[in-house]
Motif scaffolding. Structure first.
Motif, PDB file in Angstrom:
ATOM      1  N   PHE A   7       0.831  -1.187   0.000  1.00 34.44           N
ATOM      2  CA  PHE A   7       0.000   0.000   0.000  1.00 34.44           C
ATOM      3  C   PHE A   7       0.872   1.245   0.000  1.00 34.44           C
ATOM      4  O   PHE A   7       1.974   1.259   0.540  1.00 34.44           O
ATOM      5  CB  PHE A   7      -0.920   0.001   1.226  1.00 34.44           C
ATOM      6  CG  PHE A   7      -2.009  -1.012   1.149  1.00 34.44           C
ATOM      7  CD1 PHE A   7      -1.758  -2.338   1.465  1.00 34.44           C
ATOM      8  CD2 PHE A   7      -3.267  -0.659   0.727  1.00 34.44           C
ATOM      9  CE1 PHE A   7      -2.755  -3.289   1.370  1.00 34.44           C
ATOM     10  CE2 PHE A   7      -4.266  -1.603   0.631  1.00 34.44           C
ATOM     11  CZ  PHE A   7      -3.999  -2.914   0.960  1.00 34.44           C
ATOM     12  N   GLN A   8       0.362   2.302  -0.652  1.00 33.05           N
ATOM     13  CA  GLN A   8       1.098   3.550  -0.671  1.00 33.05           C
ATOM     14  C   GLN A   8       1.162   4.119   0.747  1.00 33.05           C
ATOM     15  O   GLN A   8       0.170   4.134   1.467  1.00 33.05           O
ATOM     16  CB  GLN A   8       0.405   4.553  -1.598  1.00 33.05           C
ATOM     17  CG  GLN A   8       0.225   4.069  -3.023  1.00 33.05           C
ATOM     18  CD  GLN A   8       1.535   3.625  -3.633  1.00 33.05           C
ATOM     19  OE1 GLN A   8       2.595   4.107  -3.287  1.00 33.05           O
ATOM     20  NE2 GLN A   8       1.475   2.672  -4.523  1.00 33.05           N
ATOM     21  N   PRO A   9       2.319   4.621   1.137  1.00 36.79           N
ATOM     22  CA  PRO A   9       2.461   5.126   2.498  1.00 36.79           C
ATOM     23  C   PRO A   9       1.754   6.456   2.721  1.00 36.79           C
ATOM     24  O   PRO A   9       1.488   6.827   3.849  1.00 36.79           O
ATOM     25  CB  PRO A   9       3.979   5.277   2.651  1.00 36.79           C
ATOM     26  CG  PRO A   9       4.485   5.469   1.255  1.00 36.79           C
ATOM     27  CD  PRO A   9       3.570   4.648   0.394  1.00 36.79           C
ATOM     28  N   ARG A  10       1.461   7.182   1.640  1.00 37.20           N
ATOM     29  CA  ARG A  10       0.835   8.492   1.777  1.00 37.20           C
ATOM     30  C   ARG A  10      -0.333   8.586   0.811  1.00 37.20           C
ATOM     31  O   ARG A  10      -0.372   7.918  -0.203  1.00 37.20           O
ATOM     32  CB  ARG A  10       1.837   9.594   1.461  1.00 37.20           C
ATOM     33  CG  ARG A  10       3.089   9.550   2.314  1.00 37.20           C
ATOM     34  CD  ARG A  10       4.126  10.515   1.802  1.00 37.20           C
ATOM     35  NE  ARG A  10       3.675  11.897   1.913  1.00 37.20           N
ATOM     36  CZ  ARG A  10       4.440  12.933   1.630  1.00 37.20           C
ATOM     37  NH1 ARG A  10       5.668  12.758   1.191  1.00 37.20           N
ATOM     38  NH2 ARG A  10       3.975  14.162   1.744  1.00 37.20           N
ATOM     39  N   SER A  11      -1.269   9.443   1.137  1.00 33.37           N
ATOM     40  CA  SER A  11      -2.384   9.665   0.215  1.00 33.37           C
ATOM     41  C   SER A  11      -1.921  10.541  -0.937  1.00 33.37           C
ATOM     42  O   SER A  11      -0.968  11.321  -0.818  1.00 33.37           O
ATOM     43  CB  SER A  11      -3.549  10.339   0.949  1.00 33.37           C
ATOM     44  OG  SER A  11      -3.240  11.702   1.203  1.00 33.37           O
ATOM     45  N   ASP A 123      -4.295   3.195  -4.707  1.00 33.39           N
ATOM     46  CA  ASP A 123      -3.992   1.977  -5.454  1.00 33.39           C
ATOM     47  C   ASP A 123      -3.278   0.914  -4.636  1.00 33.39           C
ATOM     48  O   ASP A 123      -2.333   1.204  -3.901  1.00 33.39           O
ATOM     49  CB  ASP A 123      -3.088   2.319  -6.656  1.00 33.39           C
ATOM     50  CG  ASP A 123      -3.875   2.530  -7.926  1.00 33.39           C
ATOM     51  OD1 ASP A 123      -5.104   2.443  -7.886  1.00 33.39           O
ATOM     52  OD2 ASP A 123      -3.250   2.795  -8.969  1.00 33.39           O
ATOM     53  N   MET A 124      -3.737  -0.339  -4.789  1.00 29.77           N
ATOM     54  CA  MET A 124      -2.929  -1.463  -4.362  1.00 29.77           C
ATOM     55  C   MET A 124      -1.862  -1.682  -5.418  1.00 29.77           C
ATOM     56  O   MET A 124      -2.118  -1.524  -6.609  1.00 29.77           O
ATOM     57  CB  MET A 124      -3.790  -2.724  -4.230  1.00 29.77           C
ATOM     58  CG  MET A 124      -4.810  -2.667  -3.121  1.00 29.77           C
ATOM     59  SD  MET A 124      -5.955  -4.072  -3.143  1.00 29.77           S
ATOM     60  CE  MET A 124      -4.846  -5.425  -2.788  1.00 29.77           C
ATOM     61  N   ILE A 132       0.683   4.062 -11.109  1.00 31.05           N
ATOM     62  CA  ILE A 132      -0.288   4.368 -10.062  1.00 31.05           C
ATOM     63  C   ILE A 132      -1.218   5.496 -10.506  1.00 31.05           C
ATOM     64  O   ILE A 132      -0.803   6.466 -11.142  1.00 31.05           O
ATOM     65  CB  ILE A 132       0.438   4.788  -8.761  1.00 31.05           C
ATOM     66  CG1 ILE A 132       1.486   3.736  -8.377  1.00 31.05           C
ATOM     67  CG2 ILE A 132      -0.559   4.982  -7.624  1.00 31.05           C
ATOM     68  CD1 ILE A 132       0.946   2.362  -8.165  1.00 31.05           C
ATOM     69  N   ASP A 133      -2.487   5.370 -10.160  1.00 26.84           N
ATOM     70  CA  ASP A 133      -3.482   6.402 -10.481  1.00 26.84           C
ATOM     71  C   ASP A 133      -3.377   7.566  -9.495  1.00 26.84           C
ATOM     72  O   ASP A 133      -3.163   7.375  -8.297  1.00 26.84           O
ATOM     73  CB  ASP A 133      -4.898   5.817 -10.416  1.00 26.84           C
ATOM     74  CG  ASP A 133      -5.164   4.804 -11.511  1.00 26.84           C
ATOM     75  OD1 ASP A 133      -4.533   4.903 -12.570  1.00 26.84           O
ATOM     76  OD2 ASP A 133      -6.023   3.928 -11.308  1.00 26.84           O
ATOM     77  N   TRP A 134      -3.607   8.769 -10.024  1.00 22.75           N
ATOM     78  CA  TRP A 134      -3.556   9.990  -9.210  1.00 22.75           C
ATOM     79  C   TRP A 134      -4.934  10.222  -8.571  1.00 22.75           C
ATOM     80  O   TRP A 134      -5.691  11.101  -8.944  1.00 22.75           O
ATOM     81  CB  TRP A 134      -3.148  11.178 -10.086  1.00 22.75           C
ATOM     82  CG  TRP A 134      -2.878  12.458  -9.343  1.00 22.75           C
ATOM     83  CD1 TRP A 134      -3.722  13.510  -9.174  1.00 22.75           C
ATOM     84  CD2 TRP A 134      -1.661  12.814  -8.675  1.00 22.75           C
ATOM     85  NE1 TRP A 134      -3.134  14.499  -8.445  1.00 22.75           N
ATOM     86  CE2 TRP A 134      -1.852  14.105  -8.125  1.00 22.75           C
ATOM     87  CE3 TRP A 134      -0.424  12.181  -8.475  1.00 22.75           C
ATOM     88  CZ2 TRP A 134      -0.860  14.777  -7.398  1.00 22.75           C
ATOM     89  CZ3 TRP A 134       0.563  12.855  -7.764  1.00 22.75           C
ATOM     90  CH2 TRP A 134       0.344  14.119  -7.239  1.00 22.75           C
ATOM     91  N   THR A 135      -5.270   9.389  -7.627  1.00 24.79           N
ATOM     92  CA  THR A 135      -6.576   9.503  -6.971  1.00 24.79           C
ATOM     93  C   THR A 135      -6.573   8.794  -5.633  1.00 24.79           C
ATOM     94  O   THR A 135      -5.880   7.790  -5.455  1.00 24.79           O
ATOM     95  CB  THR A 135      -7.686   8.908  -7.870  1.00 24.79           C
ATOM     96  OG1 THR A 135      -8.950   9.006  -7.196  1.00 24.79           O
ATOM     97  CG2 THR A 135      -7.448   7.442  -8.160  1.00 24.79           C
ATOM     98  N   ASP A 136      -7.337   9.343  -4.695  1.00 22.25           N
ATOM     99  CA  ASP A 136      -7.678   8.639  -3.460  1.00 22.25           C
ATOM    100  C   ASP A 136      -9.114   8.160  -3.596  1.00 22.25           C
ATOM    101  O   ASP A 136      -9.925   8.797  -4.279  1.00 22.25           O
ATOM    102  CB  ASP A 136      -7.554   9.567  -2.243  1.00 22.25           C
ATOM    103  CG  ASP A 136      -6.108   9.930  -1.951  1.00 22.25           C
ATOM    104  OD1 ASP A 136      -5.221   9.088  -2.193  1.00 22.25           O
ATOM    105  OD2 ASP A 136      -5.866  11.064  -1.491  1.00 22.25           O
ATOM    106  N   ARG A 137      -9.435   7.041  -2.934  1.00 20.28           N
ATOM    107  CA  ARG A 137     -10.744   6.428  -3.129  1.00 20.28           C
ATOM    108  C   ARG A 137     -11.348   5.990  -1.803  1.00 20.28           C
ATOM    109  O   ARG A 137     -10.638   5.701  -0.849  1.00 20.28           O
ATOM    110  CB  ARG A 137     -10.624   5.192  -4.027  1.00 20.28           C
ATOM    111  CG  ARG A 137      -9.927   5.423  -5.355  1.00 20.28           C
ATOM    112  CD  ARG A 137      -9.919   4.143  -6.174  1.00 20.28           C
ATOM    113  NE  ARG A 137      -9.292   4.336  -7.475  1.00 20.28           N
ATOM    114  CZ  ARG A 137      -8.100   3.871  -7.798  1.00 20.28           C
ATOM    115  NH1 ARG A 137      -7.403   3.178  -6.919  1.00 20.28           N
ATOM    116  NH2 ARG A 137      -7.589   4.086  -8.994  1.00 20.28           N
TER     117      ARG A 137
END
Length: 348
Positions: A7-11, A123-124, A132-137
């Motif tokens: 997992f990404q460490p930051r949003s 993104d996982m 990686i997509d430039w989005t938080d979900r």
């Protein structure tokens, strides 16, 4: 072979504020990121009136033909007269905006777990080569209701759960109307698609937050993909464009109609219709100036249901194009992260 999942460490929201040059893993190599400007033509997406689809008048046949034409050419349409007021849709948007505006510590109360897509995050990562997509979900299961994991449903803002429940109830009704109308437009029995969809089918929500991006020329909010659903309902940002469709190797911008819902066919309807209805390739682009928030709701057949072309749509002139598949969404996401179409695994 083990799949590497991290997992990404930051949003992405934090990156947008604190980083001038994003990490390379966000960059699309060998292609532009799809800058949103006048060079990308605006598509005239058909507008379908749901009220007319169920009307006993002659206009119902015209609207059914418009629906069939829209889904067999573009694979999508703008839906109006869906039973939800503009004021209510604004409320749906408002609670989403309020959630993503919360302090990070508050949002992280709803963070997804490592073995699940449900919850708040981004993104996982399945491989080092993944873009990686430039989005938080925020992913949530909406139905069946006994499958809801309320630990991921925000209690702040206070109205979030109530508004989302009402929105879900409305969409379940509209989804049934559309699946029947789509079958009718192909001269099939009304329940031809509904039978494969199943009574215990699921609906999932994905709230998308796209922060301003310093490199919209090289970074996408969502990489090009088709959906693994039967139907997808998208509530667009009321002011900021970003959705684009690919047709005949050209990208088109999708206009915003604030009171409409954008509806597109997913891969599983393309399979059921034996390729008559097209699951459109689409992407979300970024911009350098404004946040963009959307809400996508995916309608997904029961995982143990066999999805296949409706028998009446298989002829000598139009042979079967797809084999039977089960739990399509189960393998869809690995294809998505690789930039491939999962439907290719179902093609004969």
């Amino acid at each position: 072979m083990d799949i590497k999942v991290e997992f990404q460490p930051r949003s992405v929201q934090e990156l947008a504020v604190n980083v001038k040059e994003p990490p390379q893993k966000f960059f699309h190599k060998g292609t532009d990121g799809g800058v949103l400007d006048s060079a990308v033509p605006l598509v005239d997406v058909p507008v379908v009136d749901i009220g007319l689809l169920t009307s006993p008048s002659a206009s119902s046949l015209q609207e059914l033909e418009k629906l069939r034409s829209a889904l067999s050419t573009w694979g999508c349409f703008q839906m109006v007269n869906h039973g939800m007021t503009s004021g209510f849709l604004d409320k749906v948007r408002e609670v989403a905006e309020q959630f993503f505006a919360l302090p990070m510590a508050e949002k992280q109360k709803y963070s997804k777990q490592e073995d699940s897509m449900e919850g708040y995050g981004n993104d996982m990562v399945f491989s080092d080569q993944q873009t990686i997509d430039w989005t938080d979900r925020l992913y949530l299961t909406l139905s069946p209701e006994n499958k809801r994991q309320y630990i991921f449903w925000p209690q702040n803002p206070e109205a979030f759960r109530e508004v989302l429940h009402e929105y879900t109830t409305n969409l379940k009704h509209v989804n049934e109307i559309l699946l029947k109308a789509m079958a009718k437009s192909l001269n099939l029995q009304d329940d031809s698609f509904l039978n494969q969809y199943g009574e215990q089918a699921s609906m999932t929500a994905r709230y998308n937050f796209y922060p301003p991006c310093p490199r919209p020329d090289l970074i996408l909010g969502l990489k090009p993909h088709t959906d693994g659903s039967t139907l997808t309902f998208l509530l667009q940002d009321k002011e900021v464009e970003g959705l684009q469709l690919l047709k005949d190797n050209e990208w088109f911008r999708v206009p915003i109609i604030p009171h409409a819902l954008f509806v597109n066919v997913g891969d599983q309807i393309e399979i059921m219709s034996n390729g008559i209805f097209k699951s459109p390739l689409h992407r979300a682009v970024t911009n350098s100036e404004r946040d963009r928030i959307t809400l996508a709701v995916f309608c997904i057949p029961e995982s143990d249901k066999e999805i296949q072309p409706v028998d009446e749509l298989i002829t000598e002139a139009k042979p079967r194009l797809y084999r039977k598949v089960k739990d399509y969404v189960g393998f869809y996401f690995q294809y998505y992260q690789q930039g491939k179409r999962a439907i290719e695994a179902a093609q004969i």
